[in-house]
Write a protein that holds these residues in place. Sequence first.
Motif, PDB file in Angstrom:
ATOM      1  N   ASP A  94       0.691  -0.627  -0.077  1.00 15.96           N
ATOM      2  CA  ASP A  94       0.273  -0.379  -0.307  1.00 15.96           C
ATOM      3  C   ASP A  94       0.915   1.440   0.058  1.00 15.96           C
ATOM      4  OD1 ASP A  94       1.043  -0.115   2.872  1.00 15.96           O
ATOM      5  OD2 ASP A  94      -0.932   0.194   3.769  1.00 15.96           O
ATOM      6  N   GLY A  95       2.207   1.206  -0.309  1.00 19.24           N
ATOM      7  CA  GLY A  95       2.852   2.084  -0.377  1.00 19.24           C
ATOM      8  C   GLY A  95       3.675   3.042   0.987  1.00 19.24           C
ATOM      9  N   LYS A 123       7.458  16.629  17.700  1.00 19.31           N
ATOM     10  CA  LYS A 123       7.495  17.211  16.304  1.00 19.31           C
ATOM     11  C   LYS A 123       6.063  17.834  15.985  1.00 19.31           C
ATOM     12  CE  LYS A 123       9.894  12.886  15.354  1.00 19.31           C
ATOM     13  NZ  LYS A 123      10.206  11.871  14.633  1.00 19.31           N
ATOM     14  N   LEU A 124       5.215  17.195  15.738  1.00 22.03           N
ATOM     15  CA  LEU A 124       3.497  17.250  15.856  1.00 22.03           C
ATOM     16  C   LEU A 124       3.961  18.897  16.537  1.00 22.03           C
ATOM     17  CD1 LEU A 124       0.812  16.456  14.408  1.00 22.03           C
ATOM     18  CD2 LEU A 124       0.223  16.220  16.457  1.00 22.03           C
TER      19      LEU A 124
ATOM     20  N   HIS B   2       1.414   9.073   1.310  1.00 21.43           N
ATOM     21  CA  HIS B   2       2.520  10.066   1.059  1.00 21.43           C
ATOM     22  C   HIS B   2       3.489   8.462   0.826  1.00 21.43           C
ATOM     23  CE1 HIS B   2       0.585  11.665   4.472  1.00 21.43           C
ATOM     24  NE2 HIS B   2       1.419  13.064   3.974  1.00 21.43           N
ATOM     25  N   ILE B   3       4.319   9.582  -0.868  1.00 18.52           N
ATOM     26  CA  ILE B   3       5.045   8.427  -1.051  1.00 18.52           C
ATOM     27  C   ILE B   3       6.569   9.010  -0.821  1.00 18.52           C
ATOM     28  CG2 ILE B   3       6.500   7.581  -3.279  1.00 18.52           C
ATOM     29  CD1 ILE B   3       4.380   8.058  -5.267  1.00 18.52           C
ATOM     30  N   PRO B   4       6.795   7.470   0.425  1.00 19.00           N
ATOM     31  CA  PRO B   4       8.656   7.644   1.083  1.00 19.00           C
ATOM     32  C   PRO B   4       9.657   7.788   0.158  1.00 19.00           C
ATOM     33  CG  PRO B   4       7.130   6.092   1.687  1.00 19.00           C
ATOM     34  CD  PRO B   4       6.525   5.995   0.196  1.00 19.00           C
ATOM     35  N   VAL B  52      -2.231  18.463  11.074  1.00 21.28           N
ATOM     36  CA  VAL B  52      -2.170  17.889  12.214  1.00 21.28           C
ATOM     37  C   VAL B  52      -3.044  16.627  11.968  1.00 21.28           C
ATOM     38  CG1 VAL B  52      -4.097  17.278  14.638  1.00 21.28           C
ATOM     39  CG2 VAL B  52      -1.963  19.287  14.073  1.00 21.28           C
ATOM     40  N   MET B  57      -2.967   8.583  12.553  1.00 23.79           N
ATOM     41  CA  MET B  57      -3.655   7.136  12.386  1.00 23.79           C
ATOM     42  C   MET B  57      -5.290   6.692  12.490  1.00 23.79           C
ATOM     43  SD  MET B  57      -1.021   7.074  10.419  1.00 23.79           S
ATOM     44  CE  MET B  57      -0.372   8.025   9.593  1.00 23.79           C
ATOM     45  N   GLY B  63      -6.752  -4.469   9.490  1.00 19.23           N
ATOM     46  CA  GLY B  63      -5.497  -4.374   9.909  1.00 19.23           C
ATOM     47  C   GLY B  63      -4.595  -2.885   9.375  1.00 19.23           C
ATOM     48  N   SER B  64      -5.227  -2.522   8.656  1.00 18.06           N
ATOM     49  CA  SER B  64      -4.055  -1.500   7.823  1.00 18.06           C
ATOM     50  C   SER B  64      -4.305  -0.408   9.163  1.00 18.06           C
ATOM     51  CB  SER B  64      -4.302  -1.225   6.234  1.00 18.06           C
ATOM     52  OG  SER B  64      -3.180  -0.232   5.603  1.00 18.06           O
ATOM     53  N   THR B  65      -3.316   0.860   8.430  1.00 15.67           N
ATOM     54  CA  THR B  65      -4.232   2.051   9.440  1.00 15.67           C
ATOM     55  C   THR B  65      -3.719   2.929   8.036  1.00 15.67           C
ATOM     56  OG1 THR B  65      -1.618   2.697   9.837  1.00 15.67           O
ATOM     57  CG2 THR B  65      -2.922   1.607  11.316  1.00 15.67           C
ATOM     58  N   PHE B  98       8.881  13.593  10.518  1.00 18.21           N
ATOM     59  CA  PHE B  98       8.458  12.861  10.491  1.00 18.21           C
ATOM     60  C   PHE B  98       8.747  11.940   9.656  1.00 18.21           C
ATOM     61  CE2 PHE B  98       5.324  15.327  12.603  1.00 18.21           C
ATOM     62  CZ  PHE B  98       4.506  14.254  13.930  1.00 18.21           C
ATOM     63  N   ALA B 183      -4.466  -2.078  -3.302  1.00 16.71           N
ATOM     64  CA  ALA B 183      -3.894  -1.667  -2.694  1.00 16.71           C
ATOM     65  C   ALA B 183      -4.245  -0.202  -1.329  1.00 16.71           C
ATOM     66  CB  ALA B 183      -2.425  -2.261  -1.466  1.00 16.71           C
ATOM     67  N   ILE B 184      -4.020   0.249  -2.691  1.00 14.10           N
ATOM     68  CA  ILE B 184      -3.491   1.398  -2.106  1.00 14.10           C
ATOM     69  C   ILE B 184      -5.537   2.348  -2.405  1.00 14.10           C
ATOM     70  CG2 ILE B 184      -2.656   4.454  -2.823  1.00 14.10           C
ATOM     71  CD1 ILE B 184      -0.643   2.988  -4.084  1.00 14.10           C
TER      72      ILE B 184
END
Lengths: 147, 213
Positions: A94-95, A123-124, B2-4, B52, B57, B63-65, B98, B183-184
Amino acid sequence: MAVTTQFRSFLLLVLLVYAPSCLSHGVSLKIERQEAGVIWLQHSDDTPLADVEYELAADGGNAPYQSGKSDALGRVVFIPGDVREWRLRVFSEDGHGIDTVFELAPGATSHSHTGQTYSDFTKLILGIGILLSGFGVMMLFVKRKRR
Amino acid sequence: MHIPDGFIAPQFYLSAYVVTGGAWLWAARGLKQRLDEEIIPRLAVITALAYVIGMVMLPLPGGSTGHLVGIAMLAMLFGVRLAFLAYSLVLLLQALLFGAGGITALPVNAFAVGLVGAAVMTLCMGLRGERNPLPFLAAGTFLAVVIPALLIALVLGIQPAIAHRDDGTPLFFPFGPEVAVPAILLPHLIIGGVEALLTLAVWRYAKTRGWLA
């Protein structure tokens, strides 16, 4: 009779020559305890990042030393040997993921690849402070312009 | 969404920097004229809110966030150009503080979420005319989340075709579109619904304050 004896000797010789190559088709195991590096992959809420693809490369290079999927507890186990610097890349479908270089010194018992200095909450708040102060400065410029 | 860093091939993100850089310049043109003492505090607060909510999350089925985005409320209140710039700032801070989203991936994230997301929301709100704005608000917000998610999934999904080793092993994001898109996209169908509720709440607040044009 002499021919039979010679033939038997020849057969025995052939068997002796080919025996090792016949054995090489089997699988043998060697199991021993070694010092391993254990990487724990977690979501930000501390739940394990299980069953995700990873690629580990030695010396920060691109050639993979080890690749596969993390286990159910989100662990990647590898034998670091004498190599100190590693590059870890983790990809979930999922990226989400991470691309980081870390150092694991021989004999080290623990290591945090994130190297976090501040907590997420700090950090927030820091981010909100940067945003609001940035817009505050912008406000000053706009007021000066109007005068 | 967000793509890392490390997920996109250099030839792709360098091109994305050129394209998104042009969009940033376009959005910044005439910025001084569009900002005044009333808009800046509102923009500051809503940008901080977007920052914010992007860090909180939400547990998703399976089970994903996931997290909310906030581009729809920015676009609803400030239009495409200001929303795009403000959200790019949010993405930059999230990446620097972050590691959520990368610096190399910033132009892709900013273009897909900041520009396309804001444009979709503005387009949907523009279609309402004199009719009840709520369905357009909800649909616009939902699409402003889902369409950028689809774009990002496609960008990730084409990476194995763009950059791979001689044996075909992907050098960057390893999954094709057949894996990345569902998945996304599927979690963002839920996120889009939740975000519509948030945007509706912000709209009601903004309406009572007379912030809406």
